[in-house]
Design an enzyme around this catalytic site. Structure first.
Site, PDB file in Angstrom:
ATOM      1  CD  GLU A  28      65.395  -9.717  -2.826  1.00  0.00           C
ATOM      2  OE1 GLU A  28      64.836 -10.760  -3.237  1.00  0.00           O
ATOM      3  OE2 GLU A  28      65.455  -9.408  -1.628  1.00  0.00           O
ATOM      4  CB  THR A  30      70.914 -13.996  -7.094  1.00  0.00           C
ATOM      5  OG1 THR A  30      70.083 -14.244  -5.957  1.00  0.00           O
ATOM      6  CG2 THR A  30      71.763 -12.766  -6.837  1.00  0.00           C
ATOM      7  CB  SER A  62      39.330 -16.574  -2.451  1.00  0.00           C
ATOM      8  OG  SER A  62      39.949 -15.557  -1.746  1.00  0.00           O
ATOM      9  N   GLY A 113      50.443  -8.994  -2.606  1.00  0.00           N
ATOM     10  CA  GLY A 113      50.939  -7.913  -3.458  1.00  0.00           C
ATOM     11  C   GLY A 113      51.944  -6.989  -2.803  1.00  0.00           C
ATOM     12  CB  SER A 117      56.351 -15.410  -1.760  1.00  0.00           C
ATOM     13  OG  SER A 117      57.530 -15.101  -2.357  1.00  0.00           O
ATOM     14  CB  SER A 118      50.530 -13.600  -1.485  1.00  0.00           C
ATOM     15  OG  SER A 118      50.548 -12.745  -2.599  1.00  0.00           O
ATOM     16  CB  SER A 119      51.779 -15.592  -6.460  1.00  0.00           C
ATOM     17  OG  SER A 119      53.136 -15.252  -6.488  1.00  0.00           O
ATOM     18  CD  GLU A 151      54.521 -16.550  -9.719  1.00  0.00           C
ATOM     19  OE1 GLU A 151      54.309 -17.357  -8.809  1.00  0.00           O
ATOM     20  OE2 GLU A 151      54.618 -15.333  -9.553  1.00  0.00           O
ATOM     21  CG  ASP A 163      59.379 -15.813  -4.659  1.00  0.00           C
ATOM     22  OD1 ASP A 163      60.416 -15.516  -4.043  1.00  0.00           O
ATOM     23  OD2 ASP A 163      58.811 -15.043  -5.451  1.00  0.00           O
TER      24      ASP A 163
HETATM   25  C1  GLA Z   1      60.347 -12.332  -7.245  1.00  0.00           C
HETATM   26  C2  GLA Z   1      60.582 -13.620  -8.030  1.00  0.00           C
HETATM   27  C3  GLA Z   1      61.772 -14.396  -7.460  1.00  0.00           C
HETATM   28  C4  GLA Z   1      63.007 -13.508  -7.315  1.00  0.00           C
HETATM   29  C5  GLA Z   1      62.651 -12.195  -6.612  1.00  0.00           C
HETATM   30  C6  GLA Z   1      63.785 -11.206  -6.594  1.00  0.00           C
HETATM   31  O1  GLA Z   1      59.922 -12.610  -5.947  1.00  0.00           O
HETATM   32  O2  GLA Z   1      59.435 -14.442  -7.993  1.00  0.00           O
HETATM   33  O3  GLA Z   1      62.044 -15.512  -8.261  1.00  0.00           O
HETATM   34  O4  GLA Z   1      63.619 -13.288  -8.555  1.00  0.00           O
HETATM   35  O5  GLA Z   1      61.534 -11.550  -7.201  1.00  0.00           O
HETATM   36  O6  GLA Z   1      64.828 -11.662  -5.810  1.00  0.00           O
END
Ligand code: GLA
Length: 359
Positions: A28, A30, A62, A113, A117-119, A151, A163
């Site tokens: 996380e 990283t 949507s 949200g 990683s919905s975005s 993004e 993501d």
């Molecule tokens: C978000 C970011 C990722 C990553 C994580 C944390 O999801 O979009 O790039 O940095 O936080 O691990």
């Protein structure tokens, strides 16, 4: 899902594409430090259907929004949701392929949200649909890079590439071990008998953009003070002794987290993977300071359950979801018991993945 396009625009789409959300098992914060991550794709997906439009406007509809959103190539939409789509179209233009005005429909069963990683799923599905429509010579890594730029440049989050790489390349059976510096990937199987459980803390993520960008800035400052280009290049925590607080703790999280990912993919059983996840959560809470009390509570309940090997917050933090690795044949019990205990303590959690539990 192309039914949604038909209902919205009265005709069939010209291209349809989907992309999954992800949950990160280890690694996380990283990725933007050129380090290592270990996400796995979720069964829940976002689907983008597109058709060539008659006029000069892009029209975005949507399931989540009653009103359509219109934009043109030269004007950034105000709504954050529209910015992701706009950003993808703009990035495709920057690499030399003009995207004509489109009617666009977005459908999704991926919770938004909560840190799944919905975005990124929206970006990757959009880019895949555009690639299919225009027959663009872009591979999955190129698509992930364009999505990350969309993004950063249009949604204002200085995210890493985890993501978008996960949504573009990962599968739901095996985790994706990614070196964020070289973008080399390898699929990694979970230990035998282990399964992934994702629970929502019920607390919406707040400060995620500002908190995230602040952490990224702190890592850059730590690099400057250490005289290195990235924290990936620091292998031992004793190299951090000269750093003042909080930069020392931020850097220590990154250095130890990279080591945890490498240890996990180096061949670990479920118990070891679990211990590494528990250590990751402690480091995210104490050194990186991106947890909140509700996430700590839910993670502790998971960690105390006898059928759980380990648990941590997942994604950026500041609210949202946590992930556990537990005995596959006990996953339904773990979810029910932990969510029950969390409720008794005043929390309002819910199951996010797997979307359907075995009975
Ligand atoms: C978000 C970011 C990722 C990553 C994580 C944390 O999801 O979009 O790039 O940095 O936080 O691990």
């Amino acid at each position: 899902m192309s039914r949604g396009f038909h209902a919205a625009f009265g005709r069939a789409p010209d291209a349809v594409a989907s992309a999954p959300g992800r949950v990160n098992l280890l690694g996380e914060h990283t990725d933007y430090n050129d380090g290592f991550v270990l996400p796995i794709a979720l069964p829940q997906q976002t689907t983008v259907s597109i058709g060539l439009a008659a006029g000069r406007d892009f029209t975005l509809r949507s399931e989540g929004f009653a009103k359509p959103l219109s934009f043109r190539r030269d004007r950034l939409p105000d709504e954050p949701f529209g910015r992701y789509v706009y950003g993808c179209i703009a990035e495709v233009g920057i690499v030399g392929f003009d995207v004509p005005p489109l009617d666009i429909h977005v459908g999704s069963d991926l919770p938004m949200g909560v840190g799944l990683s919905s975005s990124a799923a929206l970006e990757i599905a959009t880019l895949r649909a555009v690639r299919a429509l225009l027959k663009l010579p872009l591979d999955d890594v190129a698509i992930a890079k364009l999505a990350q730029r969309a993004e950063i440049d249009y949604a204002g989050v200085r995210c890493g590439i985890m993501d978008q790489m996960a949504s573009s390349l990962a599968d739901t059976e095996r985790a994706l071990f990614l070196d964020a510096r070289t973008l080399a990937t390898r699929l990694w199987s979970l230990p035998d008998g282990a399964a992934v459980l994702v629970l929502d803390s019920g607390v919406p993520r707040s400060l995620v953009t500002s908190g995230f960008n602040q952490r990224r800035g702190e890592c850059e400052e730590a690099c400057r003070l250490l005289g290195v280009t990235s924290l990936r290049d620091v292998r031992r925590v004793d190299q951090l002794e000269s750093l003042p607080d909080p930069w020392q703790r931020r850097a220590r999280h990154v250095v130890t987290e990279n080591a945890r990912v490498l240890r996990a993919v180096g061949g670990s059983d479920a118990e070891t993977l679990g211990e590494l996840m528990n250590a990751s959560h402690a480091s995210l809470r104490d050194d990186y300071e991106v947890s909140i009390p509700e996430l700590d509570r839910l993670v502790s309940l998971l960690q105390e359950h006898p059928a759980v090997f380990g648990a941590k917050l997942t994604g950026a933090g500041f609210g949202g979801a946590c992930v556990a690795v537990c005995a596959a044949d006990r996953i339904a019990d773990v979810a029910a018991e932990v969510l029950g205990d969390y409720r008794r303590l005043g929390g309002r959690g819910r199951l996010l993945a797997p979307p359907v539990l075995p009975t």
